[in-house]
Design an enzyme around this catalytic site. Structure first.
Site, short mmCIF file in Angstrom:
data_model
loop_
_atom_site.label_atom_id
_atom_site.label_comp_id
_atom_site.label_asym_id
_atom_site.label_seq_id
_atom_site.Cartn_x
_atom_site.Cartn_y
_atom_site.Cartn_z
N LEU A 38 0.86 -1.19 0.00
CA LEU A 38 0.00 0.00 0.00
C LEU A 38 0.89 1.23 0.00
O LEU A 38 1.93 1.24 0.65
CB LEU A 38 -0.90 -0.04 1.24
CG LEU A 38 -1.56 1.26 1.76
CD1 LEU A 38 -2.89 0.94 2.43
CD2 LEU A 38 -0.67 2.01 2.76
N ASP A 40 0.02 5.70 -1.11
CA ASP A 40 -0.76 6.91 -0.77
C ASP A 40 -2.25 6.70 -0.50
O ASP A 40 -2.92 5.96 -1.23
CB ASP A 40 -0.70 7.91 -1.93
CG ASP A 40 0.69 8.13 -2.46
OD1 ASP A 40 1.65 7.60 -1.91
OD2 ASP A 40 0.79 8.85 -3.47
N GLN A 56 -3.34 3.50 -2.95
CA GLN A 56 -2.44 2.93 -3.94
C GLN A 56 -2.13 1.50 -3.50
O GLN A 56 -1.63 1.26 -2.40
CB GLN A 56 -1.15 3.77 -4.00
CG GLN A 56 -1.33 5.13 -4.63
CD GLN A 56 -1.51 5.03 -6.14
OE1 GLN A 56 -0.57 4.77 -6.86
NE2 GLN A 56 -2.74 5.22 -6.61
N ARG A 169 1.35 15.31 -11.48
CA ARG A 169 0.42 14.27 -11.02
C ARG A 169 -0.30 14.62 -9.71
O ARG A 169 -0.03 15.60 -9.08
CB ARG A 169 1.14 12.93 -10.85
CG ARG A 169 2.31 12.94 -9.90
CD ARG A 169 2.91 11.53 -9.80
NE ARG A 169 4.20 11.56 -9.14
CZ ARG A 169 5.38 11.63 -9.77
NH1 ARG A 169 5.42 11.68 -11.08
NH2 ARG A 169 6.50 11.68 -9.08
N ASP A 170 -1.19 13.71 -9.35
CA ASP A 170 -1.88 13.69 -8.05
C ASP A 170 -2.92 14.81 -7.90
O ASP A 170 -2.85 15.63 -6.98
CB ASP A 170 -0.88 13.74 -6.89
CG ASP A 170 0.24 12.70 -7.04
OD1 ASP A 170 0.00 11.67 -7.70
OD2 ASP A 170 1.35 12.92 -6.51
N GLU A 223 5.12 16.31 -4.72
CA GLU A 223 4.09 15.31 -4.96
C GLU A 223 2.87 15.59 -4.09
O GLU A 223 2.95 16.29 -3.08
CB GLU A 223 4.63 13.91 -4.64
CG GLU A 223 5.75 13.46 -5.56
CD GLU A 223 6.07 11.96 -5.45
OE1 GLU A 223 6.07 11.28 -6.47
OE2 GLU A 223 6.29 11.49 -4.32
C1 FRU Z 1 3.67 9.41 -3.93
C2 FRU Z 1 3.52 8.92 -5.36
C3 FRU Z 1 2.59 9.82 -6.15
C4 FRU Z 1 2.10 8.88 -7.24
C5 FRU Z 1 1.99 7.58 -6.48
C6 FRU Z 1 2.25 6.35 -7.29
O1 FRU Z 1 4.04 8.39 -3.05
O2 FRU Z 1 4.79 8.84 -5.99
O3 FRU Z 1 3.17 10.99 -6.63
O4 FRU Z 1 0.89 9.28 -7.78
O5 FRU Z 1 2.92 7.64 -5.41
O6 FRU Z 1 2.01 5.21 -6.52
#
Ligand code: FRU
Length: 481
Positions: A38, A40, A56, A169-170, A223
């Site tokens: 696991l 984020d 994640q 991203r994100d 991030e």
């Molecule tokens: C942060 C990250 C995010 C990305 C995700 C991929 O931990 O690197 O920027 O979206 O994890 O798992």
């Protein structure tokens, strides 16, 4: 689930989940998937009487792999039920992973935005920073977190500024008045981290309205950005609104950064308007422990701003997690209420945790207890001028001495309770109180009403709590989930 790739991933996921055995370090009140890896928190939200947390998830390897969104629900933020996998990497726009994102809820619908990651096959020497990558902003809706509409591509790299690399991203989305806003984290070509701010009238058409970075360069990539506002409840603040820009910067070096984690998570208090002209006050860490990254917040229906972090650290080679041999790695932090008091942003475990307290012990000055697998410890009315020590499992020491709050594992071996973790510390003007929440393989420490926290995984052979805090009032509870 209607396409063959998603169907097969779903079948294989269930096979590995059904044979999982998390072993003796299984957590009791922290969100953990049944097996694998696991990272984020994603899509945190409340829908009716249910809290949803996506994450994640790489079920096929405890060391990480292709990312999908796992899904858990809770009625009280502390007891979580795993619901299965929500989004698979099954389309050309997200075939390299359903990366992090958020859920904005309106009229009973979750509006989910995430990064569809694509890494092109290396035929021509891609560096995967400026070439070879796609960061697609994908939009999908759901009424239950289980069934989803079609995935719609709303932005691609060509929609982001030309001086950004392919690392964008994100997405985190919210609404203010009639306008929707989105922040995304980015790495510029000159290796500066920044936050992109977009606006939209309808959640589908997005326009770049601002780019936010610090006055001096602060790492190469930011991030998992988040933006929110909290009312300051302090007596000197007059109910002011504190604007908070949370980011997870990568690439901080020199000075104090060299003794901290490889990557950081923290926040800037923002002055001005996030969507036009603003400045950032100095960066403050959310958490100074070993295992904390990529937090995300959401607003509960009762108005509380709740933060959940990933209790893990990417790209960390000097320490490990002993759960790897049981086929899993990482968990979330306990949900923490974020609030502001006299200009400071603080975190405190959600009040629902207190309902799980049993077996109360209250004393003054010193305490010792055994078999503390899941506990809540509160030390208050601390005398700042005297040293204080909390010893956990005979191996993890929290000390206050000479204005320094320290978390130290006594044995630095990779097979020890800290599995290679050593020392983290920060300097504080005073120590008023300390709360320590322990689950089987995690410790979360809240210092001075949550001005600073220290989160860490730990792997005890036997459980104990010892406190030496002259004149302080000490309360200890077991937690029964
Ligand atoms: C942060 C990250 C995010 C990305 C995700 C991929 O931990 O690197 O920027 O979206 O994890 O798992």
């Amino acid at each position: 689930m209607s396409n063959p790739l998603a169907n097969d991933l779903n079948t294989m996921r269930k096979v590995v989940e059904n044979s999982a055995n998390p072993g003796r370090f299984a957590q009791t009140f922290h969100l953990v998937p049944p097996v694998g890896w696991l990272n984020d928190p994603n899509g945190l939200c409340q829908l009716g009487d249910t809290y949803h947390a996506f994450f994640q998830y790489s079920p096929f390897s405890a060391e990480g792999g292709i990312k999908m969104w796992g899904h858990s629900t809770s009625k009280d933020l502390v007891r979580w039920t795993y619901e299965g996998t929500a989004l698979y990497p099954d389309q050309p726009v997200d075939v390299g992973g359903v990366y992090s994102g958020s859920a904005y809820v309106e009229d009973g619908v979750m509006h989910i935005f995430y990064t569809g990651n694509v890494k092109r096959e290396d035929e021509s020497g891609y560096d995967y920073v400026n070439t070879g990558r796609e960061a697609n902003t994908v939009y999908v809706t759901s009424r239950d977190g289980v069934n989803f509409g079609p995935k719609r591509l709303v932005m691609a790299n060509s929609d982001y500024p030309g001086d950004d690399t392919e690392h964008v991203r994100d997405p985190k989305v919210w609404r203010d008045g009639d306008t929707y806003y989105m922040v995304q984290g980015a790495r510029k070509k000159d290796d500066t981290g920044e936050v992109l701010v977009f606006s939209s009238p309808d959640l589908s058409r997005w326009t770049l309205v601002n780019r936010i970075t610090s006055n001096t360069r602060f790492g190469y990539m930011w991030e998992c950005p988040d933006y929110f506002e909290v009312h300051d409840t302090g007596e000197f603040s007059g109910g002011a609104i504190v604007k908070v820009l949370s980011v997870s910067p990568q690439g901080l070096h020199g000075g104090d950064w060299d003794r901290r984690n490889v990557y950081q998570s923290g926040y800037f208090v923002l002055l001005g308007d996030v969507a036009s002209t603003c400045t950032l006050l100095p960066f403050a860490l959310w958490d100074a422990g070993f295992d904390f990254y990529a937090p995300q917040t959401f607003q509960a229906d009762d108005g509380r701003r709740i933060l959940i972090g990933w209790m893990g650290m990417p790209d960390e080679k000097t320490y490990t997690n002993l759960t790897l041999r049981d086929g899993w790695q990482h968990c979330f932090t306990i949900p923490r209420e974020v609030y502001a008091c006299n200009g400071r942003v603080l975190q405190w475990p959600v009040k629902e945790l207190e309902a799980l307290r049993t077996n109360e012990r209250v004393t003054t000055g010193a305490l010792s207890a055994q078999d503390t697998r899941a506990f809540d410890l509160f030390i208050e009315k601390v005398d700042s001028d005297q040293p204080m020590t909390v010893t956990l499992a005979d191996q993890l020491q929290l000390t206050w001495r000479d204005r320094r709050f320290e978390m130290r594992f006594l044995d630095e071996d990779m097979e020890s309770v800290g599995a290679g973790r050593r020392t983290r510390f920060e300097y504080l003007d005073e120590l008023r109180n300390v709360r320590v929440v322990g689950d089987v393989s995690s410790i979360e420490v809240f210092v001075n009403d949550g001005e600073l926290t220290f989160s860490s995984r730990y792997y005890p052979g036997a459980y104990s709590v010892g406190v030496d805090a002259p004149d302080a009032r000490i309360s200890l509870w077991d937690i029964e989930a």
